[in-house]
Every structure is written in C-alpha cells, then in structure tokens.
Design a protein around this motif. Structure first.
Motif, PDB file in Angstrom:
ATOM      1  N   TYR A 107      14.897 -45.721   7.807  1.00  0.00           N
ATOM      2  CA  TYR A 107      16.221 -46.318   7.657  1.00  0.00           C
ATOM      3  C   TYR A 107      17.237 -45.514   8.467  1.00  0.00           C
ATOM      4  N   ALA A 108      18.511 -45.889   8.332  1.00  0.00           N
ATOM      5  CA  ALA A 108      19.561 -45.375   9.232  1.00  0.00           C
ATOM      6  C   ALA A 108      19.235 -45.778  10.675  1.00  0.00           C
ATOM      7  N   ARG A 109      18.768 -47.015  10.794  1.00  0.00           N
ATOM      8  CA  ARG A 109      18.447 -47.565  12.107  1.00  0.00           C
ATOM      9  C   ARG A 109      19.716 -48.073  12.778  1.00  0.00           C
ATOM     10  N   PRO A 110      19.693 -48.277  14.088  1.00  0.00           N
ATOM     11  CA  PRO A 110      20.881 -48.781  14.780  1.00  0.00           C
ATOM     12  C   PRO A 110      21.394 -50.081  14.157  1.00  0.00           C
ATOM     13  N   ARG A 111      22.697 -50.104  13.913  1.00  0.00           N
ATOM     14  CA  ARG A 111      23.414 -51.276  13.394  1.00  0.00           C
ATOM     15  C   ARG A 111      23.020 -51.640  11.963  1.00  0.00           C
ATOM     16  N   GLN A 112      22.306 -50.775  11.265  1.00  0.00           N
ATOM     17  CA  GLN A 112      21.901 -51.079   9.894  1.00  0.00           C
ATOM     18  C   GLN A 112      23.054 -50.850   8.924  1.00  0.00           C
ATOM     19  N   THR A 113      23.303 -51.796   8.048  1.00  0.00           N
ATOM     20  CA  THR A 113      24.337 -51.655   7.024  1.00  0.00           C
ATOM     21  C   THR A 113      23.696 -51.246   5.701  1.00  0.00           C
ATOM     22  N   VAL A 114      24.534 -50.760   4.801  1.00  0.00           N
ATOM     23  CA  VAL A 114      24.040 -50.388   3.477  1.00  0.00           C
ATOM     24  C   VAL A 114      23.477 -51.616   2.767  1.00  0.00           C
ATOM     25  N   GLU A 115      24.171 -52.749   2.885  1.00  0.00           N
ATOM     26  CA  GLU A 115      23.740 -53.962   2.196  1.00  0.00           C
ATOM     27  C   GLU A 115      22.378 -54.436   2.706  1.00  0.00           C
ATOM     28  N   ALA A 116      22.198 -54.377   4.021  1.00  0.00           N
ATOM     29  CA  ALA A 116      20.910 -54.809   4.590  1.00  0.00           C
ATOM     30  C   ALA A 116      19.786 -53.884   4.149  1.00  0.00           C
ATOM     31  N   TRP A 117      20.074 -52.566   4.110  1.00  0.00           N
ATOM     32  CA  TRP A 117      19.045 -51.619   3.688  1.00  0.00           C
ATOM     33  C   TRP A 117      18.711 -51.795   2.216  1.00  0.00           C
ATOM     34  N   GLU A 118      19.702 -52.054   1.379  1.00  0.00           N
ATOM     35  CA  GLU A 118      19.435 -52.252  -0.046  1.00  0.00           C
ATOM     36  C   GLU A 118      18.514 -53.453  -0.261  1.00  0.00           C
TER      37      GLU A 118
ATOM     38  N   LYS B 293      21.458 -39.955  24.292  1.00  0.00           N
ATOM     39  CA  LYS B 293      22.263 -39.077  25.131  1.00  0.00           C
ATOM     40  C   LYS B 293      23.062 -39.877  26.148  1.00  0.00           C
ATOM     41  N   ALA B 294      22.487 -40.971  26.636  1.00  0.00           N
ATOM     42  CA  ALA B 294      23.164 -41.818  27.626  1.00  0.00           C
ATOM     43  C   ALA B 294      24.135 -42.801  26.982  1.00  0.00           C
ATOM     44  N   GLY B 295      24.250 -42.771  25.643  1.00  0.00           N
ATOM     45  CA  GLY B 295      25.158 -43.664  24.954  1.00  0.00           C
ATOM     46  C   GLY B 295      24.630 -45.070  24.781  1.00  0.00           C
ATOM     47  N   LYS B 296      23.335 -45.277  24.999  1.00  0.00           N
ATOM     48  CA  LYS B 296      22.744 -46.608  24.916  1.00  0.00           C
ATOM     49  C   LYS B 296      22.071 -46.872  23.570  1.00  0.00           C
ATOM     50  N   LEU B 297      22.040 -45.877  22.721  1.00  0.00           N
ATOM     51  CA  LEU B 297      21.454 -46.023  21.392  1.00  0.00           C
ATOM     52  C   LEU B 297      22.391 -45.361  20.388  1.00  0.00           C
ATOM     53  N   LYS B 298      22.955 -46.157  19.500  1.00  0.00           N
ATOM     54  CA  LYS B 298      23.880 -45.639  18.503  1.00  0.00           C
ATOM     55  C   LYS B 298      23.262 -45.751  17.125  1.00  0.00           C
TER      56      LYS B 298
END
Length: 400
Positions: free
Chosen positions: A182-193, A225-230
C-alpha cells in the motif's frame, strides 16, 4: 515424500514453543524470477535459459550439510523457501531440499514449512505437488487487488489469477498468507480501506501489508528521482498505516509485527525466529544466517548474491559465504533491540542486559515514553507503541 503433513489447520495452530524459545529456522533462497519488479531490491535474477535445478539442489545439499555442522543439537521448527520466486521450482526440487534438511537435522513433527509463490496460473497448478512434498504454508505475492496497480507494479498476474491462486491455496494448504503493498501512487485512504477489507474477506489467517518504499538501484528509484513517480507524502502514509492497524484489529487480524497481521496463534513462526533473535541457517545465493562459531559466538553470515558465482563457490569449496563475522555482545544487543521492537510483544530487557552488559538508558526510555513512542509491559519488558513503530529506527537509536 511428506516430511511435514499435519492433518488439518487446527493441528498446525496448536503448535507452541516453550516460553522464550525462538525456535531454529532454515531459510532456503531460490534467486530466480520470471521478471524483475520495478520496486524490488531483493536478490532476484531473471534468466532466459532454463535453470539446472538438479545442479542447484546438489549445491544446496552441500551448504545445508555445512550449516548443520555448526548447529548440532538444534531442532528445526521452521523451513522457509524464499526468493526470488520459489514457485518456479519443480515440486520434486522442493521435496529433495526438504529431504536434505531432514538428513542433517532433527525436524519437529509439526514444523512450519512455508513456500513463497507468485499467483500465476502455471505456478498455482503446482500447489498440490508442493503440498505432497510437505509444504504446509504458502505465502502469495498478490501485492494489489486491482489490475491497473498490478500493471504499474510490474506484476505478471492479474486480479483474476490472484483470486484463483488464493482459492486453490485455501483448498490445498493448512495455512495461507498473502502480501499487499500500500501507499501506492495516487492511492487514497478510502480506496485502501476498501481493498484491505476485500483482502481480509479472502485471507485465511495471515496478511503481510507493506508500505511501498523507494529503494536505491530500482527503476522506481530512478522514476521517483526524475519526478515521474509520486508516492503518498508522510502525512498520508501515516493515515494509511493507521487505517491498516484499525481495520485489521477490528477484523480479527491484529498486527503482531510492524507489517504482519494474523489471527492469534497463526503468526509466521519462521519470521518470529528472526524477530525473537533466534539462530537460523541461510542457504542459497544471497542468503543470510545467524549461527554460532566454534567458540560459541554468534556469527553474521552472508552468501555471495550472484547465483552462478555462488554455485561455483559451493562446488569448489562447499560453501558460498562471502562474510562470516563474529558479533560482539554489544552488536548482538543492538540486533536484539532492532528486531524485537518490531514485535507488539516487545523485548525482554533481562536478555538485552545480559548481552549489553548494562541497562537501557533510563533517561532515553523516559523521554520516549513521555512522547508516546514506547511503553512498559511489566517490570522487564518494553515495546514500541504504534506511533513508535512508525519511527522505529529513531526509537532504537535513542534506546541503544
């Protein structure tokens, strides 16, 4: 061949070690994968040509014999096939390695035998063969329960294959665990729950739930590092962690370690051996172990990570270790602290004092307790609180 074949799950869950006994484990590392995941920094390797499994079995047998000579009198309470992707091994290979363990040690009749598997349909079809070989617990690398995230994580399976592998595993093995990231890119708390509740509906008795970490040397590191993965920031990561603890506890799989959750009594015995700072043999490319030397001092052992180099070393010299260093009592005390505070049961301070030759720094303990990072469980046991678990490295550094 069936080295360990408990009649049912209740037989397995009835296992108990004497208080304070962490058990003795054997870890067997199969380093090969069908593909390298972009977040993975484990010792895993992709080979385009078929692996000579018989040759590797012969090398494993040599290293197992060497490890057994350093651990006479131990009874094996757990065997763990990790990787890499151990489910790429033929069931006959697994059976041969379990035979080799039994030839070199006494194996507890109810030993836990875990095999890590990826949930592709080809590997899942081998499950009955692994069970016949004596595997009684499987750990599935599911990682996500939606197809877009599985693709982003570089997984070769989709959700349908994962669900089928879980179904088969529950049907065939007495015990099942599977991993989610979890704590994947664009993941919300609601989606993870929602995803976590779905996972608990599917789970048998154990879940491993890891926050995505960006490890140096991986493709994800370069993209980040290149800013392509948040990835989620610290505040959102903390919310995701807190939601994880609350939901698993409410659903009957409380955390017993930072990232591991189980029905009480169904904890991973093999991993508890690590976290309770027991001795264990590690064989195979890149495997680590903790065994005693001839002088009785605990040694930190690490093997050559490149499979072909390890293989040649074992064939030439019987062992593939590149480091085999004695640990000072102070180093052992630090390792005990680092491993034991990962557990909700905490650590026995009397054992720590025996290694360290001194008491825990009382001022540091008081400060950490005041800030809600640790707590006492009786006069001689401490543990990290949920808040302390989130900054465990700092807690350990302060205490040590």
């Amino acid at each position: 061949m069936s080295l360990v074949a408990p009649r049912n799950a209740n037989d397995v869950l009835a296992f108990r070690r004497p208080p304070g006994d962490p058990g003795f484990g054997v870890y067997i590392h199969w380093p090969f994968c069908a593909a390298k995941c972009p977040y993975c920094d484990f010792n895993s390797h992709v080979r385009r040509q078929p692996v000579d499994q018989a040759r590797y079995v012969a090398a494993f047998r040599r290293e197992l014999k060497l490890a057994a000579e350093r651990s006479r009198g131990e009874t094996v309470t757990s065997i763990f096939f990790g990787g890499g992707t151990p489910s790429l091994m033929a069931p006959e290979t697994v059976g041969a390695l379990m035979d080799a363990v039994a030839e070199n040690w006494t194996v507890a009749p109810d030993a836990e035998v875990t095999l890590e598997a990826n949930p592709s349909s080809v590997e899942a079809s081998r499950f009955r063969g692994y069970r016949a070989a004596g595997v009684n617990r499987v750990s599935l690398g599911v990682q996500a329960l939606n197809d877009p995230d599985l693709r982003r994580l570089g997984r070769l399976h989709d959700v349908a294959a994962a669900l089928e592998a879980i179904r088969l595993a529950r049907e065939i093995f007495p015990r099942l665990s599977f991993d989610l990231i979890y704590a994947r890119p664009r993941q919300t708390v609601e989606a993870w729950e929602a995803e976590l509740n779905q996972a608990i509906d599917l789970a048998a008795d154990h879940l491993s739930l890891y926050q995505l970490t960006i490890e140096m040397g991986t493709p994800f590191f370069d993209l980040h590092k290149a800013g392509k993965l948040k990835v989620p920031d610290g505040e959102l990561s903390a919310e995701l962690y807190e939601a994880t603890q609350q939901i698993t506890a409410a659903r009957g799989l409380p955390a017993y370690e930072i990232s591991n959750h189980a029905v009480p009594g169904a904890e991973s015995r093999h991993n508890l051996t690590y976290w309770r700072y027991g001795l264990y043999a590690g064989v195979g490319p890149g495997a680590h172990g903790r065994l005693n030397g001839r002088d009785g001092t605990r040694h930190a052992i690490a093997n050559e990570p490149l499979p072909e180099t390890w293989l040649q070393m074992v064939e030439d010299w019987d062992g593939g270790a590149i480091t085999d260093e004695p640990l000072t009592l102070e180093e052992q005390a630090d390792e005990l602290l680092l491993m034991g505070l990962r557990l909700t049961e905490g650590i026995d301070l009397a054992r720590w004092r025996k290694l360290a030759g001194r008491d825990i720094d009382r001022a540091s303990e008081a400060d950490l307790a005041t800030h809600g990072m640790i707590e006492r469980l009786g006069p001689d046991r401490i543990r990290a609180t949920p808040a302390g678990m989130m900054v465990l490295d700092a807690v350990v550094a302060d205490l040590a």
